[in-house]
Design an enzyme around this catalytic site. Structure first.
Site, short mmCIF file in Angstrom:
data_model
loop_
_atom_site.label_atom_id
_atom_site.label_comp_id
_atom_site.label_asym_id
_atom_site.label_seq_id
_atom_site.Cartn_x
_atom_site.Cartn_y
_atom_site.Cartn_z
N HIS A 216 -0.09 3.22 -8.08
CA HIS A 216 -1.06 4.27 -7.78
C HIS A 216 -2.35 4.10 -8.62
O HIS A 216 -2.94 5.10 -9.05
CB HIS A 216 -0.48 5.65 -8.02
CG HIS A 216 0.51 6.07 -6.97
ND1 HIS A 216 1.27 7.21 -7.08
CD2 HIS A 216 0.88 5.50 -5.81
CE1 HIS A 216 2.06 7.33 -6.03
NE2 HIS A 216 1.83 6.29 -5.25
N LEU B 110 0.87 -1.16 0.00
CA LEU B 110 0.00 0.00 0.00
C LEU B 110 0.91 1.22 0.00
O LEU B 110 1.98 1.20 0.61
CB LEU B 110 -0.89 0.03 1.25
CG LEU B 110 -2.12 -0.88 1.27
CD1 LEU B 110 -2.74 -0.89 2.67
CD2 LEU B 110 -3.17 -0.41 0.25
N ASP B 111 0.49 2.28 -0.68
CA ASP B 111 1.30 3.49 -0.71
C ASP B 111 1.48 4.06 0.69
O ASP B 111 0.68 3.79 1.60
CB ASP B 111 0.64 4.56 -1.59
CG ASP B 111 0.48 4.08 -3.02
OD1 ASP B 111 1.30 3.27 -3.47
OD2 ASP B 111 -0.49 4.52 -3.68
N LYS B 112 2.50 4.87 0.87
CA LYS B 112 2.81 5.45 2.17
C LYS B 112 1.62 6.22 2.74
O LYS B 112 1.36 6.19 3.95
CB LYS B 112 4.03 6.37 2.05
CG LYS B 112 4.52 6.93 3.38
CD LYS B 112 5.81 7.72 3.18
CE LYS B 112 6.33 8.25 4.51
NZ LYS B 112 7.62 8.99 4.34
N SER C 71 -1.54 5.67 2.04
CA SER C 71 -2.75 4.86 2.02
C SER C 71 -2.89 4.07 3.31
O SER C 71 -1.92 3.87 4.05
CB SER C 71 -2.74 3.91 0.82
OG SER C 71 -2.74 4.64 -0.39
#
Length: 261
Positions: free
Chosen positions: A189, A105-107, A109
């Site tokens: 993303h 998961l993105d930072k 998110s």
């Protein structure tokens, strides 16, 4: 069951090194079936022995599976060069050598993330042939538009010309700026880029399901819990997006709104 050296059994299931285990055994800090064992090379039954180190019972299963409700600000990595890693959120009693995030998961998110030391499982999860569905709830900058449903189902073309697989999207019944999205792939993303392609912007993203493994309602943001191999197999079971929406949309919508506030 197979006989295994005590130090090997413990080192495979904890962060203790062989030398640390040897020292703890000599001090009487390791119990096998309630009795102190002073030699770390002692053979034990890996399937039935009850092993305790410093008062903490060691789990029997070879691999560990920890479900984390990831908060914002942590990176899905074992290397902290890009910031604090999600591993720092796992309590010591659940951590093991070789544990890593299976997927990412993105930072910025949030939501469901599986951490494990089972490399074969991670390979299965990431293999395109398994097509694990992922469901997210997002907060949008602009109101949800009904034409998103058809556009997502036809396969969104991103700004760089890359085409996404068909996906499903539905507006939350609680807010016209909240939406649920189901994907079967994981481009960089992707959710943010998909909404950008239809003229909107994702302000906050939270993953709430991996396959049929749903983020437990009781698991607060930043908390983690160990799950069993039988639970892990739910990753590879089909999720019904409509049933998921009917059962969980109100809870996760209200939960995200509470977080935003």
């Amino acid at each position: 069951m197979a006989q295994i050296r005590l130090d090997k059994f413990i080192s495979e299931r904890t962060e203790y090194t062989r030398s640390q285990i040897k020292e703890l055994a000599a001090k009487g800090r390791i119990l096998v079936d309630g009795t102190a064992v002073k030699r770390s090379d002692t053979k034990i039954d890996s399937g039935s022995a009850s092993v305790t180190v410093c008062g903490q019972e060691i789990r029997q299963q070879r691999f560990s599976y920890v479900l984390l409700n990831k908060p914002q600000g942590y990176v899905c990595s074992t290397d902290d060069k890009d910031g604090e890693t999600v591993l720092k959120l796992i309590p010591p009693e659940l951590r093991k050598k070789g544990m890593f995030p299976a997927g990412r998961l993105d930072k910025d998110s949030m939501g469901e993330l599986l951490l494990t030391d089972d490399g074969e499982l991670a390979h299965r999860m990431l293999s395109p042939k398994h097509h694990i569905s992922k469901i997210y709830i997002v907060q949008l900058f602009r109101e949800f538009e009904n034409n998103y449903i058809n556009k997502f189902s036809e396969g969104i073309t991103l700004a760089d010309g890359e085409t996404c697989l068909p996906a499903r999207v539905r507006q939350s019944e609680i807010s016209n700026k909240l939406a649920f999205v189901e994907l079967y792939e994981g481009k960089y993303h992707q959710v943010k880029r998909m909404f950008a392609a239809v003229g909107n912007h994702v302000e906050l993203l939270m993953r709430v399901s991996l396959g049929n493994l749903v983020l437990p309602e009781k698991l607060a943001i930043g908390e983690s819990m160990e799950i069993l191999p039988n639970d892990v197999e739910n990753l590879f079971k089909e999720q019904d997006f409509d049933l998921f929406f009917a059962k969980y949309s109100a809870f996760y919508s209200a939960n995200l709104i509470k977080y935003i506030r």
